[in-house]
Design a protein around this motif. Structure first.
Motif, mmCIF file in Angstrom:
data_model
loop_
_atom_site.group_PDB
_atom_site.id
_atom_site.type_symbol
_atom_site.label_atom_id
_atom_site.label_comp_id
_atom_site.label_asym_id
_atom_site.label_seq_id
_atom_site.Cartn_x
_atom_site.Cartn_y
_atom_site.Cartn_z
ATOM 1 N N UNK A 103 0.925 -1.307 -0.035
ATOM 2 C CA UNK A 103 0.112 -0.073 -0.118
ATOM 3 C C UNK A 103 1.043 1.132 0.002
ATOM 4 N N UNK A 104 0.845 2.118 -0.818
ATOM 5 C CA UNK A 104 1.417 3.148 -1.193
ATOM 6 C C UNK A 104 0.985 4.547 -0.418
ATOM 7 N N UNK A 105 1.798 5.478 0.060
ATOM 8 C CA UNK A 105 1.269 6.650 0.792
ATOM 9 C C UNK A 105 -0.104 7.181 -0.138
ATOM 10 N N UNK A 106 -1.196 7.205 0.762
ATOM 11 C CA UNK A 106 -2.407 7.708 0.104
ATOM 12 C C UNK A 106 -3.296 6.751 0.389
#
Length: 378
Positions: free
Chosen positions: A64-67
């Motif tokens: 899961x990437x930032x955001x």
């Protein structure tokens, strides 16, 4: 994508529960070239049975990437397949090539270190060769480009170790010697099986001191080259893996040489939009369509929203639906069309035998009839 024999059956590692992720620890990160690394993943004893796999299968890695956006990427297992009757692998290795702007490949190259923990889906894929199903004295060949070596490395190593009567010819294309992944591992196969493993290397952007001249492996070149290397008609199975353009050119060359389609198995690693066929022409979707999907023994029926693929509809209601690329390339979302009619935009994962048997890619399929039923468990 398909077994080495004509039947496109899954490998022994395909679990009953589709799309299941587990947390695996990174045991090592090894730099292969300036733009590629090998990630070695430790498999705890209690999960080894779930990670049993056939040579040629792949893993989907998730982060899961930032955001809050979830990113999934599929990477072929390059380590040899374990004994299907055994307890399962203690370690798995995948090769990751850096892609410009690639969220996961950049993360793998710049941030992942030994001791980190990654979300890893159980093995999937039908681009496999199972030694137990190989005929006596079978002769196999592969044409690969770039990172397409990763599943074929597993296939060749597994087959040659398990079947002393088997032979394998590898034709690989890379840009330069410095960009060639798993150079030492392939050389080791040549040292261990000098009479049964044949290696031919072509560099597209660099001249070699010995061997073939540089340049792309296109249809014309392969049509002339292959008969000089091996008895084409006697090859039991051909494995084509790499960029879309190379796979298409190799398939055309084999067709011109009279190889029957059921002996050719393909896996596309990268598709350039400019070279890919256009999506299928749009067909008017039903106004009140619904899809019934069976997954891990449970079925549900849900309305399809405007423009949704069947996979998107199922995901809104079953977050555990299997998928990775959503681009019609990896085949993770393969399902059997039980009833109804669909339009499949693109297909770079399923072979002709699979589509003729009724399988579709859920990520590329849109309902044409009001009711559609698919089965992920077939």
């Amino acid at each position: 994508m398909a077994a080495s024999t004509p039947s496109p059956t899954p490998g022994p590692g395909r679990p009953a529960r589709h799309g299941a992720f587990h947390r695996l620890t990174v045991a090592a990160v090894d730099r292969l070239t300036d733009d590629s690394v090998a990630l070695t993943l430790a498999v705890p004893e209690e999960l080894r049975a779930e990670y049993l796999h056939a040579a040629g299968q792949h893993l989907t890695l998730r982060r899961t990437v930032p955001g809050g956006t979830e990113v999934r990427r599929t990477y072929s297992i390059c380590s040899p397949a374990p004994d299907p009757a055994g307890p399962g692998p203690q370690r798995l290795q995948v090769g990751v090539r850096l892609v410009e702007g690639g969220e996961f490949s950049t993360f793998a190259h710049k941030e992942v270190a030994a001791g980190d923990v990654l979300d890893v889906m159980v093995p999937a894929g039908r681009f496999v060769l199972e030694p137990a199903a190989a005929p006596a004295a079978g002769h196999y060949a592969a044409i690969v480009g770039g990172s397409g070596i990763t599943p074929v490395l597993s296939i060749a190593a597994t087959l040659l170790a398990a079947r002393p009567d088997a032979r394998f010819c590898l034709v690989r294309s890379d840009r330069t010697a410095a960009s060639t992944m798993f150079l030492e591992e392939v050389a080791d196969l040549k040292d261990r099986y000098p009479d049964r493993f044949q290696l031919v290397t072509v560099l597209s952007r660099e001249e070699q001191e010995a061997g073939l001249p540089s340049g792309r492996l296109d249809q014309e070149r392969l049509t002339g080259l292959l008969p000089a290397l091996l008895p084409v008609a006697e090859v039991t199975g051909w494995f084509l893996c790499g960029p879309y353009g190379l796979v298409v050119e190799a398939e055309k060359a084999l067709g011109e040489l009279g190889v029957v389609r059921t002996r050719i198995h393909e896996e596309v690693f990268h598709v350039e939009d400019a070279s890919a066929p256009a999506p299928a022409a749009a067909t008017a979707a039903p106004a009140h369509g619904k899809v019934t999907a069976r997954l891990d023994g449970r079925s549900g029926t849900w309305p399809i929203q405007d423009g949704e693929s069947l996979l998107d509809t199922v995901l809104r209601n079953r977050a555990d639906a299997p998928y990775a690329c959503k681009g019609g390339v990896c085949g993770t979302c393969r399902a059997f069309l039980v009833t109804g009619e669909v339009r499949m935009d693109r297909n770079f994962a399923l072979e002709a035998e699979e589509t003729e048997a009724g399988f579709v890619l859920a990520c590329q399929s849109h309902a044409v009839t009001e009711e559609v039923e698919i089965d992920f468990d077939r």
